[in-house]
Design a protein around this motif. Structure first.
Motif, PDB file in Angstrom:
ATOM      1  N   PRO A   1     -23.694 105.267 -66.226  1.00  0.00           N
ATOM      2  CA  PRO A   1     -22.766 105.235 -67.378  1.00  0.00           C
ATOM      3  C   PRO A   1     -23.375 104.621 -68.633  1.00  0.00           C
ATOM      4  N   VAL A   2     -24.147 103.546 -68.478  1.00  0.00           N
ATOM      5  CA  VAL A   2     -24.737 102.916 -69.657  1.00  0.00           C
ATOM      6  C   VAL A   2     -25.757 103.848 -70.302  1.00  0.00           C
ATOM      7  N   VAL A   3     -26.537 104.556 -69.465  1.00  0.00           N
ATOM      8  CA  VAL A   3     -27.508 105.516 -70.011  1.00  0.00           C
ATOM      9  C   VAL A   3     -26.760 106.648 -70.733  1.00  0.00           C
ATOM     10  N   ILE A   4     -25.658 107.111 -70.141  1.00  0.00           N
ATOM     11  CA  ILE A   4     -24.862 108.154 -70.811  1.00  0.00           C
ATOM     12  C   ILE A   4     -24.432 107.672 -72.190  1.00  0.00           C
ATOM     13  N   PHE A   5     -23.932 106.444 -72.231  1.00  0.00           N
ATOM     14  CA  PHE A   5     -23.464 105.871 -73.499  1.00  0.00           C
ATOM     15  C   PHE A   5     -24.590 105.829 -74.523  1.00  0.00           C
ATOM     16  N   GLN A   6     -25.723 105.292 -74.097  1.00  0.00           N
ATOM     17  CA  GLN A   6     -26.861 105.155 -75.013  1.00  0.00           C
ATOM     18  C   GLN A   6     -27.341 106.527 -75.509  1.00  0.00           C
ATOM     19  N   TYR A   7     -27.441 107.482 -74.575  1.00  0.00           N
ATOM     20  CA  TYR A   7     -27.997 108.790 -74.922  1.00  0.00           C
ATOM     21  C   TYR A   7     -27.013 109.628 -75.748  1.00  0.00           C
ATOM     22  N   ALA A   8     -25.719 109.519 -75.400  1.00  0.00           N
ATOM     23  CA  ALA A   8     -24.736 110.332 -76.123  1.00  0.00           C
ATOM     24  C   ALA A   8     -24.617 109.867 -77.574  1.00  0.00           C
ATOM     25  N   MET A   9     -24.791 108.553 -77.807  1.00  0.00           N
ATOM     26  CA  MET A   9     -24.658 108.030 -79.157  1.00  0.00           C
ATOM     27  C   MET A   9     -25.923 108.241 -79.975  1.00  0.00           C
ATOM     28  N   SER A  10     -26.992 108.735 -79.334  1.00  0.00           N
ATOM     29  CA  SER A  10     -28.263 108.910 -80.054  1.00  0.00           C
ATOM     30  C   SER A  10     -28.260 110.240 -80.795  1.00  0.00           C
ATOM     31  N   PRO A  11     -29.191 110.425 -81.718  1.00  0.00           N
ATOM     32  CA  PRO A  11     -29.236 111.705 -82.442  1.00  0.00           C
ATOM     33  C   PRO A  11     -30.094 112.779 -81.766  1.00  0.00           C
ATOM     34  N   TYR A  12     -30.657 112.512 -80.565  1.00  0.00           N
ATOM     35  CA  TYR A  12     -31.619 113.464 -79.988  1.00  0.00           C
ATOM     36  C   TYR A  12     -30.944 114.444 -79.032  1.00  0.00           C
ATOM     37  N   ASP A  13     -31.296 115.738 -79.179  1.00  0.00           N
ATOM     38  CA  ASP A  13     -30.672 116.752 -78.337  1.00  0.00           C
ATOM     39  C   ASP A  13     -31.060 116.617 -76.873  1.00  0.00           C
ATOM     40  N   SER A  14     -32.332 116.247 -76.622  1.00  0.00           N
ATOM     41  CA  SER A  14     -32.760 116.150 -75.226  1.00  0.00           C
ATOM     42  C   SER A  14     -32.009 115.010 -74.533  1.00  0.00           C
TER      43      SER A  14
ATOM     44  N   LEU B   1     -14.181 106.118 -82.602  1.00  0.00           N
ATOM     45  CA  LEU B   1     -13.498 105.322 -83.626  1.00  0.00           C
ATOM     46  C   LEU B   1     -14.361 105.098 -84.867  1.00  0.00           C
ATOM     47  N   GLY B   2     -15.683 105.122 -84.716  1.00  0.00           N
ATOM     48  CA  GLY B   2     -16.535 105.066 -85.891  1.00  0.00           C
ATOM     49  C   GLY B   2     -17.133 103.709 -86.194  1.00  0.00           C
TER      50      GLY B   2
ATOM     51  N   ALA C   1     -18.175  96.054 -77.402  1.00  0.00           N
ATOM     52  CA  ALA C   1     -19.111  96.962 -76.738  1.00  0.00           C
ATOM     53  C   ALA C   1     -20.277  97.328 -77.649  1.00  0.00           C
ATOM     54  N   ASN C   2     -19.996  97.522 -78.938  1.00  0.00           N
ATOM     55  CA  ASN C   2     -21.046  97.954 -79.860  1.00  0.00           C
ATOM     56  C   ASN C   2     -21.996  96.837 -80.251  1.00  0.00           C
TER      57      ASN C   2
ATOM     58  N   MET D   1     -17.261 111.024 -74.237  1.00  0.00           N
ATOM     59  CA  MET D   1     -18.234 112.080 -74.551  1.00  0.00           C
ATOM     60  C   MET D   1     -17.544 113.353 -75.004  1.00  0.00           C
ATOM     61  N   TRP D   2     -16.517 113.725 -74.238  1.00  0.00           N
ATOM     62  CA  TRP D   2     -15.761 114.918 -74.607  1.00  0.00           C
ATOM     63  C   TRP D   2     -15.167 114.741 -76.001  1.00  0.00           C
ATOM     64  N   GLY D   3     -14.645 113.533 -76.241  1.00  0.00           N
ATOM     65  CA  GLY D   3     -14.060 113.255 -77.549  1.00  0.00           C
ATOM     66  C   GLY D   3     -15.090 113.416 -78.653  1.00  0.00           C
ATOM     67  N   LEU D   4     -16.274 112.850 -78.438  1.00  0.00           N
ATOM     68  CA  LEU D   4     -17.296 112.855 -79.485  1.00  0.00           C
ATOM     69  C   LEU D   4     -17.862 114.256 -79.740  1.00  0.00           C
ATOM     70  N   PHE D   5     -18.148 114.993 -78.648  1.00  0.00           N
ATOM     71  CA  PHE D   5     -18.858 116.262 -78.818  1.00  0.00           C
ATOM     72  C   PHE D   5     -17.938 117.470 -78.984  1.00  0.00           C
ATOM     73  N   VAL D   6     -16.718 117.388 -78.455  1.00  0.00           N
ATOM     74  CA  VAL D   6     -15.832 118.547 -78.496  1.00  0.00           C
ATOM     75  C   VAL D   6     -14.646 118.322 -79.436  1.00  0.00           C
ATOM     76  N   PHE D   7     -13.997 117.160 -79.275  1.00  0.00           N
ATOM     77  CA  PHE D   7     -12.742 116.962 -79.973  1.00  0.00           C
ATOM     78  C   PHE D   7     -12.956 116.552 -81.432  1.00  0.00           C
ATOM     79  N   VAL D   8     -13.937 115.678 -81.665  1.00  0.00           N
ATOM     80  CA  VAL D   8     -14.185 115.204 -83.029  1.00  0.00           C
ATOM     81  C   VAL D   8     -14.525 116.352 -83.993  1.00  0.00           C
ATOM     82  N   PRO D   9     -15.427 117.269 -83.592  1.00  0.00           N
ATOM     83  CA  PRO D   9     -15.705 118.391 -84.508  1.00  0.00           C
ATOM     84  C   PRO D   9     -14.459 119.216 -84.836  1.00  0.00           C
TER      85      PRO D   9
END
Lengths: 332, 290
Positions: free
Chosen positions: B242-255, A263-264, A285-286, A143-151
């Motif tokens: 953790p799975v919810v974090i993954f799903q939500y963080a990868m989504s485009p929604y701010d909430s 990673l994209g 995973a994806n 998460m940190w990587g995606l939201f902070v480091f990537v930008p």
């Protein structure tokens, strides 16, 4: 006398019978206990073997359909059911390599600092803080990587690399590309941050096993700290240090969440480290829950099997090299 | 005659001193580099996560995109599956560790098990998830909380085996001999004498294992899957933080992003507390031994 013995004898016999019975019971309980703990021990042994076999079975369809070409094909086409593992394998190796290039010297520095340089009061807290880094769940790194480091990478680092290093011969193609932020370089850096605590804590531990006598002899001859580390500590612990590095490599190869975020997820083979790619773990995973055909799922399990085999070899090598040092110590 | 050799040795000496200073300085920089990321990551997580905390987090369900909600079902799912994993992994792990330390300390089979256990300890968790998928999900035909708990148990197991083995080996042999010479059967010696002495270490191992699985995502992705609703039926797909974090963080929604940060905050805090707690137990134990 006679009356006495007639009174005592049954009591004694009863006691003897009782003791016999109890020791028989104890022996039975001992056997049962031994049996239970042995079964648990064997269970550990079997768990790993079963994991390997079940994945080999799950990936059978992919291996038999694509043969050896599975390893060398770059195609990943879910529509036409044609799968090759080269792109994820390449991504896994490249990101792990970047991670090791950064993590090994830094870990060596940290271990050196914590065993030879830092004042005593500093060693405990700083060591604990570095180990705290190992305890943070990998999804937080992601998460940190995606939201902070990537930008940051996209805005500053990638354009700078593209403009300044991208024009150089030889290494240039590695650093050209659009300023996306995500990509193999970013993934490699995040992986490096994750494995630094593992490698440095192993190195610190093995550095502490070097006999003080050896180090003091070198200091007495006028060596500087650097010379002691380079000529005494490192040669003495060489195999264990390499073992620690391999342990970190095993982690880097199999790390999933942190890499998946940054990673994209792009199935393409590019020389540039600034371009998105894929790794084995990130692909699984994806895509696993989206796999809609047996051959798709089987290909993903086959990828998992490959990852398992590679990490097994790396970790086994690490273990053997770490063991050499403890044996050397035992021989003294 | 003397002066030039002096100059040479002086220069050599100075060179070595300078090289030493540079190397030591670099080692200090490396440590700062490591600490820098730690502080940055923790600071980001705590600050953003704290900002995203809100009253309904622990009572409301995970929302569909765009609307408001909490993480109640995910927190519950994580707690249940982690508890299940500990309940399954700990007894087997303690038993296997006992076998290693008490029955096969030097035996080749013991060495083999230790070797495999260490590999299991660092094996990629996603591989364990795939294993449980082929073992449970495919044979039973659907994703379930049981499968999720089982895949987490496979992560708990090697941690507990290792700490039990190590802690029992630290118990002095004289203690075993004293108890055995009184005629106490071996199983009783193990359970009433050895476990008691090794208990703090084993508890630390279990806490560390719990810390590890509470942030574990990869093995849950295709075993427990996810569930938008509250369920306490382990045979159903189950949500986890953790799975919810993954799903939500990868989504485009701010909430959803905000909820993901709140979840990350809770998980990180929990993991940090656990690691502090286990450290405290170990330290207290060490102090009482000295």
């Amino acid at each position: 006398m006679a009356a006495n013995s007639s009174v005592i004898t049954p009591a004694i016999t009863a006691a003897i019978v009782d003791a016999d019975r109890r020791s028989a019971r104890d022996a039975r309980a001992d056997r049962a206990f031994r049996w239970i703990v042995t079964a648990a021990g064997i269970f550990v042994l079997l768990a790993l073997a079963c994991a390997a076999l079940s994945m080999l079975r799950g990936g059978r369809e992919a291996f038999s359909t694509f043969g050896l070409g599975f390893l060398f094909s770059t195609e990943w086409d879910a529509v036409n059911h044609h799968f090759g593992a080269l792109v994820p394998i390449y991504g896994t190796l490249v990101t792990a390599l970047i991670a090791m290039i950064i993590a090994v010297p830094v870990s060596l520095g940290i271990a050196l600092f914590l065993t030879e340089v830092a004042p005593d009061w500093m060693r405990g807290p700083v060591g604990a803080a570095i180990e705290l880094l190992a305890g943070i769940p990998s999804i937080i790194y992601g998460m940190w990587g995606l939201f902070v480091f990537v930008p940051l990478m996209g805005e500053y680092v990638s354009p700078w690399l593209d403009a300044h290093v991208g024009a150089l011969p030889l290494v240039g193609p590695l650093f050209t590309g659009p300023p996306l932020g995500i990509g193999m370089l970013t993934a490699g850096i995040v992986l490096a941050i994750m494995v630094i605590p593992f490698i440095s804590s192993v190195m610190r531990e093995v550095f502490l096993t070097v006999p003080t006598r050896l180090k003091e002899s070198a200091y007495a001859l006028g060596s500087t700290t650097t010379e002691v580390v380079w000529d005494i500590v490192l040669p003495y612990t060489r195999s264990a240090v390499i073992g620690g590095i391999f342990l970190g490599l095993g982690r880097a190869l199999g790390e999933t969440m942190a890499v998946t975020f940054v990673l994209g997820n792009a199935h393409q083979l590019t020389a540039s480290l600034l371009m998105p790619g894929n790794s084995i773990a990130a692909t699984i995973a994806n895509e696993f829950t989206e796999a809609d055909s047996d051959i798709y799922r089987s290909s993903l399990i086959a990828l998992g099997f490959l990852l398992f085999v590679v990490t097994f070899i790396v970790l086994a090598a690490a273990k053997l090299m770490l063991r050499r040092l403890s044996r050397q110590e035992g021989a003294k | 005659m003397n002066a030039p050799s002096h100059a040479v040795s002086d220069r050599l000496y100075r060179n070595r001193r300078v090289r030493n200073a540079i190397a030591l300085g670099l080692s200090g920089l490396a440590t700062l580099f490591g600490l820098f990321w730690l502080v940055w990551i923790l600071w980001t997580t705590l600050r953003t996560g704290l900002g995203a905390m809100k009253p309904g987090l622990f009572t409301r369900m995970t929302p569909p995109p765009g609307s408001d909600g909490g993480l109640a079902n995910a927190l519950f799912g994580s707690a249940v599956m982690s508890l299940g994993a500990i309940l399954v992994g700990t007894p087997i792990g303690v038993a296997a560790g006992t076998y290693l330390a008490e029955y096969a300390r030097k035996a080749p089979i013991g060495e083999a098990i230790r070797f495999v256990n260490d590999i299991l300890l660092s094996a990629p968790s996603i591989v364990l998830g795939l294993f449980v998928y082929t073992l449970v999900v495919r044979t039973s035909g659907h994703f379930s909380g049981y499968a999720g708990a089982l895949s987490l148990a496979l992560i708990v197991l090697p941690v507990v085996v290792r700490t039990t083995d190590e802690m029992l080996q630290l118990v002095p042999g004289t203690m075993r001999e004293a108890a055995l010479s009184l005629g106490v059967p071996q199983w009783k010696v193990t359970i009433q004498v050895l476990y008691r002495s090794a208990l703090p270490g084993i508890v630390t191992g279990v806490l560390l294992a719990l810390a590890r699985i509470s942030g574990e995502t990869a093995p849950l992705l295709f075993t427990a899957l996810n569930n938008q609703y509250w369920t306490h039926d382990l045979s159903q797909p189950m949500a986890s933080v953790p799975v919810v974090i993954f799903q939500y963080a990868m989504s485009p929604y701010d909430s959803w992003h905000a909820l993901a940060w709140a979840g990350a905050f809770v998980v990180t805090l929990f993991v940090l507390l656990l690691s502090l707690l286990s450290r405290a137990i170990l330290l207290r134990n060490k102090a009482s031994h000295d």
